[in-house]
Design an enzyme around this catalytic site. Structure first.
Site, PDB file in Angstrom:
ATOM      1  N   CYS A 152       0.869  31.108  33.173  1.00  0.00           N
ATOM      2  CA  CYS A 152       0.944  29.674  32.889  1.00  0.00           C
ATOM      3  C   CYS A 152       0.111  28.826  33.853  1.00  0.00           C
ATOM      4  CB  CYS A 152       2.393  29.209  32.893  1.00  0.00           C
ATOM      5  SG  CYS A 152       3.340  29.922  31.527  1.00  0.00           S
ATOM      6  N   HIS A 165      -1.871  16.465  20.883  1.00  0.00           N
ATOM      7  CA  HIS A 165      -3.284  16.800  21.072  1.00  0.00           C
ATOM      8  C   HIS A 165      -3.847  16.224  22.372  1.00  0.00           C
ATOM      9  CE1 HIS A 165      -2.911  18.163  16.949  1.00  0.00           C
ATOM     10  NE2 HIS A 165      -4.003  18.890  17.184  1.00  0.00           N
ATOM     11  N   GLU A 188       9.454  24.948  23.261  1.00  0.00           N
ATOM     12  CA  GLU A 188       8.067  25.201  23.644  1.00  0.00           C
ATOM     13  C   GLU A 188       7.474  26.325  22.796  1.00  0.00           C
ATOM     14  OE1 GLU A 188       6.528  24.897  27.902  1.00  0.00           O
ATOM     15  OE2 GLU A 188       6.836  27.054  27.644  1.00  0.00           O
TER      16      GLU A 188
END
Length: 118
Positions: free
Chosen positions: A24, A68, A107
């Protein structure tokens, strides 16, 4: 009565505070699934707790701020863990939604958080 509305958004992020080598640490993206939960009495005349359209009016601008985008570039989300994103969403919609009791943020299909305020 509990009422919920679901939203989705796609965002990229990286976690700057994880150890070197953690997957991550690198830029990656998710399709987030958000459920906003309200609790209140059923209006005897209107027959609802809150109009879904009014709920959407409050939440949609916050979702659009995240959609986005690179979450790390948003003020307050420099370390955008799922937990911190949930708190960010709560903090940005709670003032306009006094009946808000929790936000549920996924998520991935199998990982997420539920936040109910402090």
């Amino acid at each position: 009565m509990l009422l919920f509305k679901e939203f989705t958004f796609d965002s990229a992020h990286f976690l700057p505070n994880v150890p070197v080598g953690h997957k991550c640490k690198e830029m990656h993206g998710h399709t987030y699934r958000l459920k906003v939960w309200l609790e209140g009495p059923l209006d005897p005349v209107l027959g609802w707790v809150m109009d879904f359209a009014e709920l959407k009016q409050v939440v949609k601008p916050v979702v659009e701020r995240l959609d986005h985008k690179c979450l790390n570039n948003i003020d307050g989300l420099t370390n955008p863990t799922c937990e911190r994103i949930a708190v960010y969403i709560w903090d940005n919609i709670k003032p306009a939604l006094p009946l808000l009791v929790k936000v549920e943020l996924h998520e991935t299909p199998s990982s997420g958080v539920i936040y109910s305020g402090e």
